[in-house]
Scaffold this motif. Sequence first.
Motif, PDB file in Angstrom:
ATOM      1  N   TRP A 246       0.829  -1.212   0.000  1.00 31.58           N
ATOM      2  CA  TRP A 246       0.000   0.000   0.000  1.00 31.58           C
ATOM      3  C   TRP A 246       0.862   1.261   0.000  1.00 31.58           C
ATOM      4  O   TRP A 246       0.593   2.209  -0.751  1.00 31.58           O
ATOM      5  CB  TRP A 246      -0.938   0.001   1.196  1.00 31.58           C
ATOM      6  N   LYS A 247       1.906   1.261   0.817  1.00 28.83           N
ATOM      7  CA  LYS A 247       2.778   2.437   0.890  1.00 28.83           C
ATOM      8  C   LYS A 247       3.471   2.681  -0.449  1.00 28.83           C
ATOM      9  O   LYS A 247       3.498   3.816  -0.949  1.00 28.83           O
ATOM     10  CB  LYS A 247       3.815   2.233   1.997  1.00 28.83           C
ATOM     11  N   ARG A 248       4.035   1.634  -1.035  1.00 27.47           N
ATOM     12  CA  ARG A 248       4.723   1.780  -2.320  1.00 27.47           C
ATOM     13  C   ARG A 248       3.744   2.162  -3.425  1.00 27.47           C
ATOM     14  O   ARG A 248       4.050   2.985  -4.298  1.00 27.47           O
ATOM     15  CB  ARG A 248       5.431   0.479  -2.689  1.00 27.47           C
ATOM     16  N   GLY A 249       2.562   1.565  -3.385  1.00 23.39           N
ATOM     17  CA  GLY A 249       1.560   1.863  -4.393  1.00 23.39           C
ATOM     18  C   GLY A 249       1.091   3.305  -4.328  1.00 23.39           C
ATOM     19  O   GLY A 249       0.948   3.970  -5.359  1.00 23.39           O
ATOM     20  N   ARG A 250       0.849   3.800  -3.114  1.00 21.21           N
ATOM     21  CA  ARG A 250       0.406   5.190  -2.969  1.00 21.21           C
ATOM     22  C   ARG A 250       1.497   6.160  -3.411  1.00 21.21           C
ATOM     23  O   ARG A 250       1.205   7.195  -4.021  1.00 21.21           O
ATOM     24  CB  ARG A 250       0.021   5.471  -1.515  1.00 21.21           C
ATOM     25  N   ARG A 251       2.749   5.815  -3.111  1.00 23.84           N
ATOM     26  CA  ARG A 251       3.852   6.684  -3.538  1.00 23.84           C
ATOM     27  C   ARG A 251       3.948   6.704  -5.063  1.00 23.84           C
ATOM     28  O   ARG A 251       4.091   7.767  -5.678  1.00 23.84           O
ATOM     29  CB  ARG A 251       5.166   6.203  -2.932  1.00 23.84           C
ATOM     30  N   ALA A 252       3.832   5.517  -5.685  1.00 21.64           N
ATOM     31  CA  ALA A 252       3.896   5.446  -7.155  1.00 21.64           C
ATOM     32  C   ALA A 252       2.699   6.155  -7.778  1.00 21.64           C
ATOM     33  O   ALA A 252       2.835   6.859  -8.789  1.00 21.64           O
ATOM     34  CB  ALA A 252       3.939   3.984  -7.594  1.00 21.64           C
ATOM     35  N   LEU A 253       1.522   5.982  -7.162  1.00 18.47           N
ATOM     36  CA  LEU A 253       0.317   6.638  -7.672  1.00 18.47           C
ATOM     37  C   LEU A 253       0.456   8.152  -7.596  1.00 18.47           C
ATOM     38  O   LEU A 253       0.066   8.883  -8.519  1.00 18.47           O
ATOM     39  CB  LEU A 253      -0.899   6.167  -6.875  1.00 18.47           C
ATOM     40  N   PHE A 254       1.030   8.636  -6.488  1.00 15.81           N
ATOM     41  CA  PHE A 254       1.233  10.073  -6.321  1.00 15.81           C
ATOM     42  C   PHE A 254       2.123  10.625  -7.435  1.00 15.81           C
ATOM     43  O   PHE A 254       1.823  11.661  -8.040  1.00 15.81           O
ATOM     44  CB  PHE A 254       1.850  10.350  -4.945  1.00 15.81           C
ATOM     45  N   HIS A 255       3.221   9.921  -7.713  1.00  5.80           N
ATOM     46  CA  HIS A 255       4.137  10.389  -8.754  1.00  5.80           C
ATOM     47  C   HIS A 255       3.488  10.347 -10.133  1.00  5.80           C
ATOM     48  O   HIS A 255       3.674  11.267 -10.946  1.00  5.80           O
ATOM     49  CB  HIS A 255       5.420   9.553  -8.743  1.00  5.80           C
ATOM     50  N   ARG A 256       2.703   9.279 -10.420  1.00  2.23           N
ATOM     51  CA  ARG A 256       2.046   9.188 -11.717  1.00  2.23           C
ATOM     52  C   ARG A 256       0.977  10.282 -11.869  1.00  2.23           C
ATOM     53  O   ARG A 256       0.803  10.843 -12.945  1.00  2.23           O
ATOM     54  CB  ARG A 256       1.410   7.811 -11.885  1.00  2.23           C
ATOM     55  N   LEU A 257       0.264  10.548 -10.784  1.00  5.35           N
ATOM     56  CA  LEU A 257      -0.780  11.563 -10.828  1.00  5.35           C
ATOM     57  C   LEU A 257      -0.208  12.952 -11.108  1.00  5.35           C
ATOM     58  O   LEU A 257      -0.772  13.737 -11.863  1.00  5.35           O
ATOM     59  CB  LEU A 257      -1.558  11.586  -9.501  1.00  5.35           C
ATOM     60  N   HIS A 258       0.910  13.242 -10.474  1.00  5.25           N
ATOM     61  CA  HIS A 258       1.438  14.604 -10.528  1.00  5.25           C
ATOM     62  C   HIS A 258       2.568  14.768 -11.542  1.00  5.25           C
ATOM     63  O   HIS A 258       3.122  15.849 -11.663  1.00  5.25           O
ATOM     64  CB  HIS A 258       1.900  15.022  -9.126  1.00  5.25           C
ATOM     65  N   ASP A 259       2.878  13.675 -12.237  1.00  8.65           N
ATOM     66  CA  ASP A 259       3.887  13.772 -13.287  1.00  8.65           C
ATOM     67  C   ASP A 259       3.300  14.548 -14.476  1.00  8.65           C
ATOM     68  O   ASP A 259       2.301  14.152 -15.077  1.00  8.65           O
ATOM     69  CB  ASP A 259       4.305  12.366 -13.730  1.00  8.65           C
ATOM     70  N   GLY A 260       3.906  15.655 -14.813  1.00  2.94           N
ATOM     71  CA  GLY A 260       3.427  16.459 -15.931  1.00  2.94           C
ATOM     72  C   GLY A 260       2.319  17.431 -15.587  1.00  2.94           C
ATOM     73  O   GLY A 260       1.774  18.100 -16.482  1.00  2.94           O
ATOM     74  N   GLU A 261       1.925  17.521 -14.315  1.00  8.71           N
ATOM     75  CA  GLU A 261       0.898  18.484 -13.932  1.00  8.71           C
ATOM     76  C   GLU A 261       1.409  19.916 -14.065  1.00  8.71           C
ATOM     77  O   GLU A 261       2.613  20.184 -13.971  1.00  8.71           O
ATOM     78  CB  GLU A 261       0.440  18.229 -12.492  1.00  8.71           C
ATOM     79  N   LEU A 262       0.473  20.820 -14.222  1.00  5.15           N
ATOM     80  CA  LEU A 262       0.822  22.232 -14.368  1.00  5.15           C
ATOM     81  C   LEU A 262       1.228  22.821 -13.039  1.00  5.15           C
ATOM     82  O   LEU A 262       0.619  22.502 -12.000  1.00  5.15           O
ATOM     83  CB  LEU A 262      -0.382  23.004 -14.934  1.00  5.15           C
ATOM     84  N   PRO A 263       2.218  23.716 -13.018  1.00  2.00           N
ATOM     85  CA  PRO A 263       2.553  24.416 -11.773  1.00  2.00           C
ATOM     86  C   PRO A 263       1.365  25.250 -11.300  1.00  2.00           C
ATOM     87  O   PRO A 263       0.723  25.940 -12.112  1.00  2.00           O
ATOM     88  CB  PRO A 263       3.740  25.292 -12.166  1.00  2.00           C
ATOM     89  N   LEU A 264       1.076  25.181 -10.029  1.00  2.00           N
ATOM     90  CA  LEU A 264      -0.124  25.830  -9.495  1.00  2.00           C
ATOM     91  C   LEU A 264      -0.071  27.348  -9.643  1.00  2.00           C
ATOM     92  O   LEU A 264      -1.057  27.976 -10.061  1.00  2.00           O
ATOM     93  CB  LEU A 264      -0.296  25.436  -8.022  1.00  2.00           C
ATOM     94  N   ALA A 265       1.062  27.959  -9.291  1.00  4.93           N
ATOM     95  CA  ALA A 265       1.168  29.423  -9.323  1.00  4.93           C
ATOM     96  C   ALA A 265       0.950  29.952 -10.735  1.00  4.93           C
ATOM     97  O   ALA A 265       0.221  30.936 -10.957  1.00  4.93           O
ATOM     98  CB  ALA A 265       2.522  29.856  -8.777  1.00  4.93           C
ATOM     99  N   MET A 266       1.561  29.300 -11.726  1.00  6.20           N
ATOM    100  CA  MET A 266       1.421  29.729 -13.123  1.00  6.20           C
ATOM    101  C   MET A 266      -0.025  29.585 -13.593  1.00  6.20           C
ATOM    102  O   MET A 266      -0.563  30.451 -14.295  1.00  6.20           O
ATOM    103  CB  MET A 266       2.356  28.905 -14.002  1.00  6.20           C
ATOM    104  N   PHE A 267      -0.672  28.483 -13.185  1.00  6.51           N
ATOM    105  CA  PHE A 267      -2.054  28.238 -13.581  1.00  6.51           C
ATOM    106  C   PHE A 267      -2.980  29.312 -13.015  1.00  6.51           C
ATOM    107  O   PHE A 267      -3.843  29.844 -13.731  1.00  6.51           O
ATOM    108  CB  PHE A 267      -2.486  26.845 -13.108  1.00  6.51           C
ATOM    109  N   VAL A 268      -2.823  29.621 -11.733  1.00  5.02           N
ATOM    110  CA  VAL A 268      -3.679  30.625 -11.098  1.00  5.02           C
ATOM    111  C   VAL A 268      -3.505  31.978 -11.777  1.00  5.02           C
ATOM    112  O   VAL A 268      -4.482  32.705 -12.036  1.00  5.02           O
ATOM    113  CB  VAL A 268      -3.365  30.714  -9.591  1.00  5.02           C
ATOM    114  N   GLU A 269      -2.265  32.330 -12.054  1.00  9.28           N
ATOM    115  CA  GLU A 269      -1.998  33.609 -12.727  1.00  9.28           C
ATOM    116  C   GLU A 269      -2.682  33.652 -14.093  1.00  9.28           C
ATOM    117  O   GLU A 269      -3.264  34.677 -14.488  1.00  9.28           O
ATOM    118  CB  GLU A 269      -0.487  33.800 -12.878  1.00  9.28           C
ATOM    119  N   SER A 270      -2.638  32.547 -14.819  1.00  8.46           N
ATOM    120  CA  SER A 270      -3.262  32.482 -16.135  1.00  8.46           C
ATOM    121  C   SER A 270      -4.780  32.584 -16.031  1.00  8.46           C
ATOM    122  O   SER A 270      -5.421  33.277 -16.829  1.00  8.46           O
ATOM    123  CB  SER A 270      -2.865  31.178 -16.836  1.00  8.46           C
TER     124      SER A 270
END
Length: 636
Positions: A453-477
């Motif tokens: 579960w621990k390894r899976g959640r860590r891998a899931l977190f990385h897959r989810l947030h891999d390539g996501e937009l930076p929050l500050a830039m998105f809000v500004e846009s």
Amino acid sequence: MSQTTQDQDQSKKPLYGLALAAIGVVYGDIGTSPLYTIKECFNPIHGLPLTHDNIIGVLSLVFWSLLMVVSLKYVYCIMRADNRGEGGILALMALATRTQHRQRGQFSIYILLGIFGASLFYGDGMITPAISVLSAVEGLKVIAPTLEHWVIPITITVLVVLFAMQSHGTATIGKLFAPIMVSWFVMLAVLGIYNIARSPEVLGAVSPHYAVQFLLAHPWLSFITLGAVVLALTGAEAIYADMGHFGLKPIRLGWFGFVWPALVLNYFGQGALVLTNPAAVSNPFYMMGPSWFLIPQLILATAAAVIASQAVISGAYSITWQAIQLGYCPRMAIRHTSEKERGQIYIPGINWALLAAVIVLVVGFQKSERLASAYGIAVTMTMVITSIMAFAVLGRRESILRSPAKRYALFALLALFMMIDLAFFSANAMKFLDGGWVPVVIASFTFFLMTTWKRGRRALFHRLHDGELPLAMFVESIEANPPHRVDGTAVFMTGSTDTVPHALLHNLKHNKVLHEQVVFLTIQSTDEPYVAMKERLQVEQLSPSFWKVVATYGFKEEPSVPDILALLAETHQIDFELMTTSFFLSRETIVDAKEPVFSWLRRRLFALMQRNAARPTDFFKIPPNRVVEMGTQIEM
């Protein structure tokens, strides 16, 4: 009476009250050990002759084991390694990893040790109710041998009733625990004195030379006997784990002032009985008193066994809750059984799984002496793990570091404890094929689940947030080129504090609207048991309509989104009207990737655990009619 004396009397009342309550909760497991310890030491299968010297030698081993392991190691030494007042294997793990300043190698070792120690607790949680209740009900065979065939059915009935009562909580029944356990320990002491009076030479067993003489006279047999002597120490870990409920001083007072003397007197009384009547070794506890006392003895023993089981069952709930908060267990349905005590919880999944396992153990092993072979390994492995992590924690306490003499003395004492633990563990390892494999298999399977579960959640977190937009830039846009805005507030639950949640992107893609007020809420856990209210929230206003909120909870605390929103309104004047607030969550579906992150078995197991985890709305107390779930597929 002087004012000073009155103040002292007032300060003693809470201490004595807590010590009394601790007797009812903390010492149930170790308190029922006299039911089977001496009987198991002289089990014919071990081949230890029933001679005067051997009886005194075993009593001496029991006495000095209680002194060295429980009194000195746990009650005096290990309980100094508290995590802000909390004890237990996971609290010690969190403390050990923190004191290592997160050095990669050592950090990983202590985490793995802590998780495996917690896994061993589940094995203990299954065996303790089985052996305690079964040992108590076996008194029927002493009262009337013809009732022997009723032992297993009655044991299972008592266990089913015990586990069925868990959903009602321990608030009411807990009030009865202390009087029953006080009566139990008084009975242990009285029966012990009654038999010691007939053969007072057993008191000589307090001298360590009898234990040493026994070890030297029968090296191999004494080594095997250590595997049974350790049964007198079962429950020592619970003393450390429960210190957060009662505090250090009440637990020490209850142990040294009441519990330890009662246990020693009873063990010596059983030894005196066997000296005068060797045939009593078949069940020395139930033969200690007069025949007319057998039925009250049986009733009180069964009640004490139930209480001992209750403490372990409650401990299984607590350790599961801590594992969930620390990220080693999926969210589970949790019911709080008390409006006043947040620590009183009920986890149906754990409860019924434990009951099924306990019944299998009772039916499979049939007799308490067979279960005793399975009992010792889990206890001794946990003792070894605790000693290892205590080196890391206590050796780096500032008060110890300032004094080289104290540091060397502490290390010498911990080294002695480690030698004793390893001796007990080695003796119990000999019983691996006779049932000792049971808790090891249970712990190994639980360890595999938790690490998956621990390894899976860590891998899931990385897959989810891999390539996501930076929050500050998105809000500004968004503020520069706003989409259509609608009334109300949108709360996006996210595990990342600096990237845009998938749920927000999906909402914009499909609905093409955004609420007039947007909050990015991250709930995280720390390796401390509790977090001060002033440290609960970290709030950052990203723009006039965007807020970032990070809520931090300790591993013994209960996250609550409504409480977070109320605290935001109180401390940062961010008003939330629940009827106009929508909560957006991502719901991930695991699919096979071309390049999997881990093995096929772990992927399948993680996906199964992910699907059956409790809904975030229930776990975080989010109003279900205000939730919008946005699905996404994740390749792993």
